[in-house]
Design an enzyme around this catalytic site. Sequence first.
Site, PDB file in Angstrom:
ATOM      1  N   LYS A   8       6.421   7.201  23.199  1.00  0.00           N
ATOM      2  CA  LYS A   8       5.395   6.460  22.642  1.00  0.00           C
ATOM      3  C   LYS A   8       4.661   6.351  24.027  1.00  0.00           C
ATOM      4  O   LYS A   8       5.151   6.255  25.164  1.00  0.00           O
ATOM      5  CB  LYS A   8       6.036   5.043  22.322  1.00  0.00           C
ATOM      6  CG  LYS A   8       5.107   4.292  21.445  1.00  0.00           C
ATOM      7  CD  LYS A   8       5.284   4.875  19.809  1.00  0.00           C
ATOM      8  CE  LYS A   8       3.930   4.007  19.126  1.00  0.00           C
ATOM      9  NZ  LYS A   8       4.179   4.419  17.665  1.00  0.00           N
ATOM     10  N   GLY A  58      -0.176  -7.607   4.491  1.00  0.00           N
ATOM     11  CA  GLY A  58      -1.067  -6.767   5.040  1.00  0.00           C
ATOM     12  C   GLY A  58      -1.422  -5.495   4.277  1.00  0.00           C
ATOM     13  O   GLY A  58      -0.562  -4.739   3.996  1.00  0.00           O
ATOM     14  N   VAL A  59      -2.673  -5.561   3.848  1.00  0.00           N
ATOM     15  CA  VAL A  59      -3.113  -4.356   2.913  1.00  0.00           C
ATOM     16  C   VAL A  59      -4.147  -3.678   3.834  1.00  0.00           C
ATOM     17  O   VAL A  59      -5.206  -3.504   3.404  1.00  0.00           O
ATOM     18  CB  VAL A  59      -3.870  -4.873   1.744  1.00  0.00           C
ATOM     19  CG1 VAL A  59      -2.617  -4.955   0.449  1.00  0.00           C
ATOM     20  CG2 VAL A  59      -4.642  -6.222   1.942  1.00  0.00           C
ATOM     21  N   GLY A  60      -3.568  -3.054   4.974  1.00  0.00           N
ATOM     22  CA  GLY A  60      -4.466  -2.098   5.723  1.00  0.00           C
ATOM     23  C   GLY A  60      -4.152  -0.637   5.208  1.00  0.00           C
ATOM     24  O   GLY A  60      -3.998  -0.334   4.029  1.00  0.00           O
ATOM     25  N   VAL A 117      -1.598   1.255   5.374  1.00  0.00           N
ATOM     26  CA  VAL A 117      -0.390   1.725   4.498  1.00  0.00           C
ATOM     27  C   VAL A 117      -0.255   0.780   3.404  1.00  0.00           C
ATOM     28  O   VAL A 117       0.098   1.117   2.240  1.00  0.00           O
ATOM     29  CB  VAL A 117       0.785   1.682   5.418  1.00  0.00           C
ATOM     30  CG1 VAL A 117       2.087   1.843   4.590  1.00  0.00           C
ATOM     31  CG2 VAL A 117       0.950   2.747   6.721  1.00  0.00           C
TER      32      VAL A 117
HETATM   33  P1  NAD Z   1      -3.560  -1.201   9.468  1.00  0.00           P
HETATM   34  O1  NAD Z   1      -3.976  -1.914  11.045  1.00  0.00           O
HETATM   35  O2  NAD Z   1      -4.396  -0.204   8.844  1.00  0.00           O
HETATM   36  O3  NAD Z   1      -3.144  -2.551   8.508  1.00  0.00           O
HETATM   37  C1  NAD Z   1      -2.622  -3.652   9.064  1.00  0.00           C
HETATM   38  C2  NAD Z   1      -3.400  -4.703   8.169  1.00  0.00           C
HETATM   39  O4  NAD Z   1      -2.445  -6.053   8.408  1.00  0.00           O
HETATM   40  C3  NAD Z   1      -4.721  -5.068   8.322  1.00  0.00           C
HETATM   41  O5  NAD Z   1      -5.296  -5.106   7.224  1.00  0.00           O
HETATM   42  C4  NAD Z   1      -4.795  -6.388   9.212  1.00  0.00           C
HETATM   43  O6  NAD Z   1      -5.909  -7.193   8.658  1.00  0.00           O
HETATM   44  C5  NAD Z   1      -3.573  -7.130   8.363  1.00  0.00           C
HETATM   45  N1  NAD Z   1      -2.878  -8.341   9.337  1.00  0.00           N
HETATM   46  C6  NAD Z   1      -2.809  -8.243  10.730  1.00  0.00           C
HETATM   47  N2  NAD Z   1      -2.304  -9.437  11.058  1.00  0.00           N
HETATM   48  C7  NAD Z   1      -1.715  -9.962  10.065  1.00  0.00           C
HETATM   49  C8  NAD Z   1      -1.052 -11.043   9.670  1.00  0.00           C
HETATM   50  N3  NAD Z   1      -0.520 -11.638  10.555  1.00  0.00           N
HETATM   51  N4  NAD Z   1      -0.659 -11.242   8.172  1.00  0.00           N
HETATM   52  C9  NAD Z   1      -1.074 -10.491   7.413  1.00  0.00           C
HETATM   53  N5  NAD Z   1      -1.969  -9.556   7.603  1.00  0.00           N
HETATM   54  C10 NAD Z   1      -2.263  -9.067   8.962  1.00  0.00           C
HETATM   55  O7  NAD Z   1      -2.084  -0.668   9.939  1.00  0.00           O
HETATM   56  P2  NAD Z   1      -1.535   0.403   9.072  1.00  0.00           P
HETATM   57  O8  NAD Z   1      -1.572   1.776   9.757  1.00  0.00           O
HETATM   58  O9  NAD Z   1      -1.624  -0.120   7.706  1.00  0.00           O
HETATM   59  O10 NAD Z   1       0.231   0.012   9.617  1.00  0.00           O
HETATM   60  C11 NAD Z   1       0.725  -1.089   9.144  1.00  0.00           C
HETATM   61  C12 NAD Z   1       2.070  -1.263   9.708  1.00  0.00           C
HETATM   62  O11 NAD Z   1       3.031  -0.115   9.464  1.00  0.00           O
HETATM   63  C13 NAD Z   1       2.226  -1.367  11.269  1.00  0.00           C
HETATM   64  O12 NAD Z   1       3.249  -2.104  11.767  1.00  0.00           O
HETATM   65  C14 NAD Z   1       2.362   0.193  11.879  1.00  0.00           C
HETATM   66  O13 NAD Z   1       3.006   0.129  12.861  1.00  0.00           O
HETATM   67  C15 NAD Z   1       3.381   0.528  10.547  1.00  0.00           C
HETATM   68  N6  NAD Z   1       3.440   1.994  10.639  1.00  0.00           N
HETATM   69  C16 NAD Z   1       2.278   2.809  10.114  1.00  0.00           C
HETATM   70  C17 NAD Z   1       2.296   3.985   9.841  1.00  0.00           C
HETATM   71  C18 NAD Z   1       1.115   4.842   9.401  1.00  0.00           C
HETATM   72  O14 NAD Z   1       1.220   5.895   8.751  1.00  0.00           O
HETATM   73  N7  NAD Z   1      -0.264   4.218   9.578  1.00  0.00           N
HETATM   74  C19 NAD Z   1       3.545   4.682   9.967  1.00  0.00           C
HETATM   75  C20 NAD Z   1       4.704   3.965  10.258  1.00  0.00           C
HETATM   76  C21 NAD Z   1       4.646   2.514  10.573  1.00  0.00           C
END
Ligand code: NAD
Length: 364
Positions: free
Chosen positions: A94, A194-196, A198
């Site tokens: 990382k 968290g509806v980002g 993923v």
């Molecule tokens: P992202 O940044 O697209 O989404 C995160 C979401 O969480 C955002 O909508 C944000 O507004 C929201 N958020 C932030 N703080 C918050 C809180 N305190 N309470 C509620 N919501 C909150 O990230 P992502 O790519 O969707 O990844 C989400 C998680 O999954 C992360 O922890 C990431 O490390 C993990 N992850 C992602 C992937 C991937 O393929 N993207 C793979 C493995 C692990």
Amino acid sequence: MIKLNDVQDVRSSKNPIISEMSRMGHEQVVFCQDQLTGLNAIIAIHSTTLGPALGGTRMWNYSNELEALNDVLRLSRGMTFKASISGLELGGGKAVIIGDAKKEKTDGLMRRFGEFVDTLNGHYVTAEDVGMTPHDMEMIRQTTSHVSGIPKSMGGSGDPSPVTAYGVFMGMKASAKYKWGSDDLSGKKILVEGVGHVGMNLVKLLSKEGAIIYSTDISEERLSIAASDYGAIIVDKYEAYEMDIDVYAPCALGASVNDYSLGRLNCEIIAGAANNQLADEQRHGQIILDKGIVYAPDFLINAGGLVSVYSELKGYDFAEIISKTEGIYDTTLEIFRKSELEGITSHEAAKQIAQARIERVLSE
Ligand code: NAD
């Protein structure tokens, strides 16, 4: 974890960083600094036993260098477990770039970071993580070929998030099968925090399945999409923890499974995408076990994205990505059985399986 006192203790004959690397099993940590671009970065290679150490680069405004160092050490170790348990020929690594991604990022800084990655000759392969964009990856790619997860338009595997969400969905279904005897999630009350990237893809899958979805996020915009497109019910985060739900799916930041949430959560399963969900692996893993909650280990069920990125290195094959990601279902069940049989937490069971594969390869 390295503390400030450790670093300041000049009388100590031990180097606190090397001691921590040794405790956690890291092979190499590279500190990168460039005055011209203002780059300050750390690359941590935890293990290359199974293959090149692959893991994303995170740009984050850490409050100090120790926080960045502890983060990169912890995240790179997690990548080793994730690759190993997923049966990939990959090690764990990382990188973190210290700085505000909104204010301090420049193309030059990214290209300079790529040059540092290149000096490692492929022992470390980088990818996108928090605070980075596809454009940044293109800049890094100008100075190193050791990059994965590039856009489909450039011949890469594209955004890994939908595959990550599919793996989480598989892990959640396996958890349901173990807990309730059926993996049908229709009618189950599921809180997606968290509806980002993923979380939204997970909501989409859950909505097709007929689950009752509750969503929390700090972004009103994301919440309104979840509600309008997939019928999610928007809830306040702190009220959500007190609700009567079946599944809690942490998909925002790490450490959300902690004393506060565990003191309130009323659920039977925890299965989500966030990395490092347990604030304290040992202690919170044990509290979960004692409460009879089924916990699907994060580094196992969120490995779909890594599977996708790995496929890019080996020759993109969508059918294989899907089949490997669906394999998360059986591995999750295997871990629950080991956990039950040996009276250990599911997190510990998953770690042991991941470590055993590495030890097997080391002893060959
Ligand atoms: P992202 O940044 O697209 O989404 C995160 C979401 O969480 C955002 O909508 C944000 O507004 C929201 N958020 C932030 N703080 C918050 C809180 N305190 N309470 C509620 N919501 C909150 O990230 P992502 O790519 O969707 O990844 C989400 C998680 O999954 C992360 O922890 C990431 O490390 C993990 N992850 C992602 C992937 C991937 O393929 N993207 C793979 C493995 C692990």
